[in-house]
Design a protein around this motif. Structure first.
Motif, PDB file in Angstrom:
ATOM      1  N   LEU A 156      56.032  16.060  42.222  1.00  0.00           N
ATOM      2  CA  LEU A 156      55.444  17.397  42.150  1.00  0.00           C
ATOM      3  C   LEU A 156      55.191  17.783  40.696  1.00  0.00           C
ATOM      4  N   GLY A 157      56.121  17.425  39.809  1.00  0.00           N
ATOM      5  CA  GLY A 157      55.902  17.677  38.393  1.00  0.00           C
ATOM      6  C   GLY A 157      54.670  16.960  37.874  1.00  0.00           C
ATOM      7  N   ALA A 158      54.497  15.702  38.302  1.00  0.00           N
ATOM      8  CA  ALA A 158      53.323  14.934  37.885  1.00  0.00           C
ATOM      9  C   ALA A 158      52.039  15.558  38.425  1.00  0.00           C
ATOM     10  N   THR A 159      52.112  16.104  39.635  1.00  0.00           N
ATOM     11  CA  THR A 159      50.951  16.760  40.236  1.00  0.00           C
ATOM     12  C   THR A 159      50.553  18.009  39.450  1.00  0.00           C
ATOM     13  N   LEU A 160      51.526  18.833  39.096  1.00  0.00           N
ATOM     14  CA  LEU A 160      51.231  20.047  38.325  1.00  0.00           C
ATOM     15  C   LEU A 160      50.772  19.696  36.910  1.00  0.00           C
ATOM     16  N   TYR A 161      51.369  18.648  36.349  1.00  0.00           N
ATOM     17  CA  TYR A 161      50.951  18.154  35.021  1.00  0.00           C
ATOM     18  C   TYR A 161      49.468  17.783  35.071  1.00  0.00           C
ATOM     19  N   ALA A 162      49.080  17.001  36.087  1.00  0.00           N
ATOM     20  CA  ALA A 162      47.684  16.559  36.188  1.00  0.00           C
ATOM     21  C   ALA A 162      46.739  17.736  36.365  1.00  0.00           C
ATOM     22  N   ALA A 163      47.209  18.771  37.058  1.00  0.00           N
ATOM     23  CA  ALA A 163      46.353  19.934  37.306  1.00  0.00           C
ATOM     24  C   ALA A 163      45.997  20.655  36.017  1.00  0.00           C
ATOM     25  N   VAL A 164      46.978  20.816  35.129  1.00  0.00           N
ATOM     26  CA  VAL A 164      46.719  21.588  33.911  1.00  0.00           C
ATOM     27  C   VAL A 164      46.263  20.716  32.738  1.00  0.00           C
ATOM     28  N   GLU A 165      46.681  19.448  32.732  1.00  0.00           N
ATOM     29  CA  GLU A 165      46.339  18.573  31.608  1.00  0.00           C
ATOM     30  C   GLU A 165      45.053  17.779  31.826  1.00  0.00           C
TER      31      GLU A 165
ATOM     32  N   ALA B 176      50.253  19.223  26.749  1.00  0.00           N
ATOM     33  CA  ALA B 176      49.696  19.969  25.617  1.00  0.00           C
ATOM     34  C   ALA B 176      49.075  21.294  26.049  1.00  0.00           C
ATOM     35  N   LYS B 177      48.825  21.464  27.356  1.00  0.00           N
ATOM     36  CA  LYS B 177      48.122  22.658  27.817  1.00  0.00           C
ATOM     37  C   LYS B 177      48.941  23.474  28.821  1.00  0.00           C
ATOM     38  N   ALA B 178      50.166  23.076  29.056  1.00  0.00           N
ATOM     39  CA  ALA B 178      50.946  23.678  30.144  1.00  0.00           C
ATOM     40  C   ALA B 178      51.565  25.020  29.786  1.00  0.00           C
ATOM     41  N   GLU B 179      51.554  25.394  28.515  1.00  0.00           N
ATOM     42  CA  GLU B 179      52.047  26.699  28.065  1.00  0.00           C
ATOM     43  C   GLU B 179      53.464  26.970  28.585  1.00  0.00           C
ATOM     44  N   ARG B 180      53.668  28.101  29.291  1.00  0.00           N
ATOM     45  CA  ARG B 180      55.023  28.471  29.710  1.00  0.00           C
ATOM     46  C   ARG B 180      55.592  27.548  30.782  1.00  0.00           C
ATOM     47  N   LEU B 181      54.713  26.717  31.352  1.00  0.00           N
ATOM     48  CA  LEU B 181      55.164  25.762  32.361  1.00  0.00           C
ATOM     49  C   LEU B 181      55.790  24.514  31.741  1.00  0.00           C
ATOM     50  N   THR B 182      55.603  24.322  30.440  1.00  0.00           N
ATOM     51  CA  THR B 182      56.020  23.087  29.771  1.00  0.00           C
ATOM     52  C   THR B 182      57.507  22.766  29.929  1.00  0.00           C
ATOM     53  N   PRO B 183      58.432  23.693  29.663  1.00  0.00           N
ATOM     54  CA  PRO B 183      59.857  23.328  29.771  1.00  0.00           C
ATOM     55  C   PRO B 183      60.247  22.819  31.156  1.00  0.00           C
ATOM     56  N   LEU B 184      59.747  23.463  32.193  1.00  0.00           N
ATOM     57  CA  LEU B 184      60.077  23.018  33.546  1.00  0.00           C
ATOM     58  C   LEU B 184      59.457  21.658  33.841  1.00  0.00           C
ATOM     59  N   LEU B 185      58.211  21.455  33.421  1.00  0.00           N
ATOM     60  CA  LEU B 185      57.559  20.160  33.650  1.00  0.00           C
ATOM     61  C   LEU B 185      58.357  19.031  33.007  1.00  0.00           C
ATOM     62  N   LEU B 186      58.805  19.224  31.788  1.00  0.00           N
ATOM     63  CA  LEU B 186      59.548  18.166  31.103  1.00  0.00           C
ATOM     64  C   LEU B 186      60.842  17.825  31.834  1.00  0.00           C
ATOM     65  N   ARG B 187      61.494  18.835  32.393  1.00  0.00           N
ATOM     66  CA  ARG B 187      62.716  18.555  33.157  1.00  0.00           C
ATOM     67  C   ARG B 187      62.382  17.840  34.460  1.00  0.00           C
ATOM     68  N   MET B 188      61.307  18.237  35.128  1.00  0.00           N
ATOM     69  CA  MET B 188      60.921  17.583  36.375  1.00  0.00           C
ATOM     70  C   MET B 188      60.512  16.134  36.153  1.00  0.00           C
ATOM     71  N   LEU B 189      59.966  15.848  34.960  1.00  0.00           N
ATOM     72  CA  LEU B 189      59.465  14.503  34.652  1.00  0.00           C
ATOM     73  C   LEU B 189      60.475  13.668  33.878  1.00  0.00           C
ATOM     74  N   ALA B 190      61.734  14.070  33.903  1.00  0.00           N
ATOM     75  CA  ALA B 190      62.772  13.293  33.222  1.00  0.00           C
ATOM     76  C   ALA B 190      62.858  11.893  33.818  1.00  0.00           C
ATOM     77  N   THR B 191      63.027  10.893  32.969  1.00  0.00           N
ATOM     78  CA  THR B 191      63.117   9.513  33.444  1.00  0.00           C
ATOM     79  C   THR B 191      64.346   9.310  34.313  1.00  0.00           C
ATOM     80  N   ASP B 192      65.459   9.915  33.922  1.00  0.00           N
ATOM     81  CA  ASP B 192      66.698   9.804  34.679  1.00  0.00           C
ATOM     82  C   ASP B 192      66.672  10.812  35.824  1.00  0.00           C
ATOM     83  N   PRO B 193      66.747  10.363  37.090  1.00  0.00           N
ATOM     84  CA  PRO B 193      66.712  11.297  38.216  1.00  0.00           C
ATOM     85  C   PRO B 193      67.805  12.361  38.146  1.00  0.00           C
TER      86      PRO B 193
END
Length: 494
Positions: free
Chosen positions: A200-209, A236-253
């Protein structure tokens, strides 16, 4: 044979293909028995396998489809039935006039606000699925449908993985794209709840990036290699969504948030509603995690899942309420509460026992007080002063009895039940009386059992819902009740 005359089980008339891919064809069809439009997915089985492996794939697809049929949520496409016809599985689903999120992303850039709105809705459905023990396994833009009014729904729970999508075939080819795979899944591990969070994080990332977090590559093997490493391009374009996206896309589950946390954080990021605009309250049935039970060969789901009638923000039990609804007059409320006080709910609302865990031993509504002692003090009143005054006769109820009385009003006496919810509760859900009524229109009966007063207005109970199609759903919830004008009112639910 003409498409117009093709029928499935002499009931579903195929009208036109509306989508398709490696998995099969999706048809718009007419359910001639119920007179409604449905979507039917015709699953194609692999032809490059021997007979045994093909049969195994079919059985796995049927099993995954039946599991998907267990989930009923306002932001998940409902599976009405699973059939086997012409030696392959067919999924009878609700029809949503919509475009896939993948198409919308390609057509024009998606704003951060729009991505958050879609993410809040989809995370609510996934959070509900996770609590029921269901993993989607293939969250991606193509599996999210968005209607013209902004309602988003996810489809294809487990189906693609069931028939081999996003896996290397015996010849080394990839069926599907690895662009949204969690690193551990790309390395060959089984998908679990954390994998859905990543996707889901990757999906939202693709939507904004404008591209997936692994970038793009013509060679799917190279993309799979990038996915297995878990190395992503920082947004680079996720603005206030960036911190959550980075946590969702963490390599370690283990470092990723749960889907419940994702939903809560996305809701917190939702932009303020504009005048006349309905705020998306992406909330879901709250069920304890449970093992997947054995499901019958054909799973029928209630006709109430008709897609066009679904209102964003519907939630099990008390949820789907709002602060702006008009209150009934004092006399009506007094009369109703006196009736509830003098005539406890009868057993005519008790549904049959459900096979879906976590079902209680008995789903008969509670008609007596819990064995736990009543609170020694009257809890502080937090209800809004706009709540109607009610006869003090109701103050002799315990919080547990009051909760049972509330559910005894449902689903037939909605205005009265609405007035037993505090304004604080209604405002916290950003809903209205209209959405409250729309939610309860799907159910024919509701009952409570195992009601336990925990003291200070805290009550835990099992709530069992019977849909108009005969299906049952059970949640375990903890409620906080407060007194206003001598009447117990429901202030929160968790």
């Amino acid at each position: 044979m003409l498409v117009e005359s093709r029928r499935i089980r002499d009931r579903y008339r195929l009208l036109e293909p509306i989508g398709g891919g490696a998995m099969g064809t999706v048809w718009r069809a007419q359910d001639e028995m119920l007179g409604r439009t449905v979507a039917i997915k015709e699953l194609l089985l692999p032809h490059d396998h021997d007979e045994h492996r093909t049969e195994e794939a079919k059985n796995r697809a049927m099993r995954e489809a039946r599991i998907a049929a267990r989930l009923q949520h306002s932001h998940a496409i409902t599976v009405f039935a699973v059939l086997e016809e012409e030696d392959r599985p067919w999924l009878i689903m609700e029809y949503l006039p919509s475009k896939s999120f993948a198409v919308l992303v390609r057509e024009e850039p998606v704003s951060v606000d729009d991505a958050i709105r879609v993410g809040a809705q989809i995370s609510s459905a996934l959070a509900g699925a996770h609590r029921a023990g269901i993993v989607h396994r293939d969250v991606k833009p193509a599996n999210i449908l968005v209607s013209e009014d902004g309602t988003a729904k996810i489809t294809d729970f487990g189906i693609s993985r069931a028939i081999g999508d996003v896996k290397l075939t015996a010849t080394g080819e990839i069926a599907g794209t690895p662009a949204f795979l969690a690193p551990e899944v790309a390395r060959g591990e089984d998908a679990d709840f954390a994998a859905d969070v990543f996707s889901l994080g990757a999906t939202l990332y693709a939507a904004v990036e404008g591209q997936p977090p692994y970038g793009t590559a013509d060679n799917p093997i190279a993309l799979l290699y990038r996915a297995s490493s878990g190395e992503i391009e920082p947004p680079a374009k996720a603005e206030r969504l960036t911190p959550l996206l980075l946590r969702m896309l963490a390599t370690d589950p283990a470092e990723r948030p749960s889907m419940d946390e994702v939903e809560q954080e996305l809701r917190a990021l939702l932009p303020d509603a504009e005048p006349g605009e309905s705020v998306l309250a992406a909330t879901v049935p709250e069920a304890e995690p449970a093992a997947v039970p054995t499901v019958p060969a054909t799973v029928a789901v209630p006709p109430a899942g008709e897609v066009a009638a679904v209102t964003p923000g519907a939630r099990k039990g008390l949820i789907a309420v709002g602060a702006g609804a008009a209150l009934l007059c004092v006399a009506v409320v007094v009369a109703i509460l006196l009736v509830v006080r003098q005539q406890p709910p009868q057993n005519n609302a008790a549904p049959p026992a459900t096979s879906q865990p976590p079902a209680p031993a008995s789903v008969t509504p509670s008609t007596t007080a819990s064995s736990s002692p009543a609170p020694s003090q009257t809890p502080p009143t937090t209800a809004s002063p706009t709540s109607p005054p009610v006869s003090p006769v109701s103050s002799t109820k315990t919080a547990g009895q009051a909760l049972s009385a509330y559910y005894a009003l449902l689903p037939n006496n909605l205005p009265q039940a609405w007035n037993l919810l505090t304004d604080h509760f209604k405002a916290s859900k950003h809903q209205t009386l209209a959405t409250y009524e729309a939610f309860w229109s799907k159910y024919s009966r509701v009952s409570v059992s195992n009601v336990a007063d925990n003291g200070s207005g805290q009550v835990t109970a099992h709530v069992t819902y019977v849909t108009k199609g005969g299906g049952t759903e059970t949640d375990t919830n903890t409620f906080s009740l407060v007194q206003s004008g001598g009447v117990w009112m429901i202030d929160s639910q968790s």
